[in-house]
Design a protein around this motif. Structure first.
Motif, short mmCIF file in Angstrom:
data_model
loop_
_atom_site.label_atom_id
_atom_site.label_comp_id
_atom_site.label_asym_id
_atom_site.label_seq_id
_atom_site.Cartn_x
_atom_site.Cartn_y
_atom_site.Cartn_z
N TYR A 82 0.85 -1.18 0.00
CA TYR A 82 0.00 0.00 0.00
C TYR A 82 0.89 1.23 0.00
CZ TYR A 82 -3.48 3.40 1.56
OH TYR A 82 -4.31 4.49 1.65
N GLN A 83 0.81 2.02 -1.05
CA GLN A 83 1.51 3.29 -1.17
C GLN A 83 2.98 3.22 -0.76
OE1 GLN A 83 -2.48 5.94 -0.49
NE2 GLN A 83 -0.68 6.64 0.53
N GLY A 84 3.71 2.27 -1.31
CA GLY A 84 5.14 2.17 -1.06
C GLY A 84 5.52 1.38 0.17
N GLN A 85 4.56 0.85 0.90
CA GLN A 85 4.82 0.04 2.09
C GLN A 85 4.36 -1.39 1.86
OE1 GLN A 85 5.84 0.98 5.33
NE2 GLN A 85 6.18 3.12 4.86
N PHE A 86 5.05 -2.34 2.46
CA PHE A 86 4.61 -3.73 2.43
C PHE A 86 3.87 -4.04 3.72
CE2 PHE A 86 8.03 -3.87 -0.68
CZ PHE A 86 7.43 -4.59 -1.69
N ILE A 87 2.85 -4.89 3.60
CA ILE A 87 2.01 -5.27 4.73
C ILE A 87 2.10 -6.78 4.89
CG2 ILE A 87 -0.32 -5.25 5.69
CD1 ILE A 87 -0.92 -2.94 3.74
N PHE A 88 2.32 -7.25 6.10
CA PHE A 88 2.41 -8.68 6.38
C PHE A 88 1.33 -9.04 7.40
CE2 PHE A 88 6.53 -7.00 5.28
CZ PHE A 88 6.94 -7.85 4.28
N VAL A 89 0.39 -9.89 6.99
CA VAL A 89 -0.69 -10.32 7.87
C VAL A 89 -0.45 -11.79 8.19
CG1 VAL A 89 -3.18 -10.58 8.13
CG2 VAL A 89 -2.27 -8.71 6.73
N ASP A 90 -0.31 -12.10 9.47
CA ASP A 90 -0.12 -13.49 9.88
C ASP A 90 -0.93 -13.76 11.14
OD1 ASP A 90 1.38 -12.29 11.89
OD2 ASP A 90 3.29 -12.78 10.98
N ARG A 91 -0.72 -14.90 11.77
CA ARG A 91 -1.54 -15.24 12.93
C ARG A 91 -1.21 -14.42 14.17
NH1 ARG A 91 1.31 -21.10 13.66
NH2 ARG A 91 2.94 -20.11 14.82
N ARG A 92 -0.05 -13.72 14.19
CA ARG A 92 0.27 -12.83 15.31
C ARG A 92 -0.41 -11.48 15.17
NH1 ARG A 92 6.01 -11.52 16.77
NH2 ARG A 92 5.32 -9.99 15.30
N GLY A 93 -0.57 -11.03 13.92
CA GLY A 93 -1.17 -9.72 13.68
C GLY A 93 -0.72 -9.14 12.36
N VAL A 94 -0.49 -7.83 12.34
CA VAL A 94 -0.13 -7.11 11.12
C VAL A 94 1.17 -6.35 11.36
CG1 VAL A 94 -0.83 -5.31 9.49
CG2 VAL A 94 -2.53 -6.86 10.42
N SER A 95 2.08 -6.44 10.39
CA SER A 95 3.34 -5.70 10.43
C SER A 95 3.51 -4.94 9.13
CB SER A 95 4.52 -6.66 10.61
OG SER A 95 4.38 -7.41 11.78
N PHE A 96 4.24 -3.82 9.19
CA PHE A 96 4.54 -3.01 8.01
C PHE A 96 6.05 -2.99 7.81
CE2 PHE A 96 0.78 -0.36 9.64
CZ PHE A 96 -0.13 -1.15 8.99
N ALA A 97 6.48 -2.83 6.55
CA ALA A 97 7.90 -2.70 6.24
C ALA A 97 8.07 -1.95 4.93
CB ALA A 97 8.57 -4.07 6.15
N ARG A 98 9.24 -1.36 4.74
CA ARG A 98 9.53 -0.65 3.50
C ARG A 98 10.01 -1.61 2.41
NH1 ARG A 98 8.53 4.63 3.60
NH2 ARG A 98 8.76 5.64 5.61
N THR A 99 10.55 -2.77 2.80
CA THR A 99 11.01 -3.77 1.83
C THR A 99 10.44 -5.13 2.21
OG1 THR A 99 13.01 -4.29 3.08
CG2 THR A 99 13.19 -2.53 1.45
N LEU A 100 10.51 -6.06 1.26
CA LEU A 100 10.00 -7.42 1.52
C LEU A 100 10.83 -8.16 2.56
CD1 LEU A 100 8.92 -8.79 -1.97
CD2 LEU A 100 7.51 -8.56 0.06
N THR A 101 12.13 -7.88 2.62
CA THR A 101 13.00 -8.63 3.51
C THR A 101 13.54 -7.80 4.66
OG1 THR A 101 14.88 -8.11 2.08
CG2 THR A 101 13.73 -10.19 1.66
N GLY A 102 13.13 -6.54 4.76
CA GLY A 102 13.66 -5.66 5.79
C GLY A 102 12.98 -5.82 7.13
N ALA A 103 13.36 -4.96 8.04
CA ALA A 103 12.80 -4.96 9.39
C ALA A 103 11.32 -4.59 9.33
CB ALA A 103 13.55 -3.97 10.27
#
Length: 145
Positions: A82-103
């Motif tokens: 979304y708008q230059g950010q990556f979103i990761f949805v898993d069973r713990r919750g939601v995380s955001f990152a600037r890259t696919l492999t970054g923090a």
């Protein structure tokens, strides 16, 4: 001898910088994407348009994850953009990152019933500490028993 090597290195530096293998998320305003990496090269599929915030895109991705689970999928994680950010949805919750492999920045946690909430919004009973088990109260009795 050193001078030609320094010149060659200075000329090669911009070329090597352009070979950065990091994938950039699309920057289209308000468009929520699902990211698939079947053969290593990511593809971006539109999930929803006119999303006002990144949290709304995360909700659309969670909805997609739950629908896939209802169809029998065993996937636990969905990746979006979304708008230059990556979103990761898993069973713990939601995380955001600037890259696919970054923090990743942890943004939304799962409540006890599986819903997503801002981590600070989950309340505990007054006086309880983290990790403390709240004792169950006895079941109410019916009159006449």
């Amino acid at each position: 001898m050193i001078r030609p090597l320094m010149i060659a290195a200075a000329l090669a530096l911009p070329v090597l910088a352009g070979c950065n293998g990091s994938v950039k998320a699309p920057t289209d305003t308000g468009v929520c994407y699902a990211v698939e990496t079947p053969e290593g090269e990511p593809t971006f599929n539109v999930v929803a348009r006119d999303q006002a915030q990144i949290e709304m895109c995360a909700a659309r991705l969670e909805e997609m994850r739950l629908r896939f689970r209802g169809l029998g999928s065993t996937r636990q994680e969905v990746t979006g953009a979304y708008q230059g950010q990556f979103i990761f949805v898993d069973r713990r919750g939601v995380s955001f990152a600037r890259t696919l492999t970054g923090a990743r920045f942890f943004a939304l946690a799962r409540t006890g019933d599986g819903r997503l909430a801002v981590p600070g919004a989950i309340e505990r009973e007054a006086g309880t500490k983290l990790g403390t088990v709240i004792e169950e109260r006895p079941a109410p009795t019916f009159p006449g028993q």
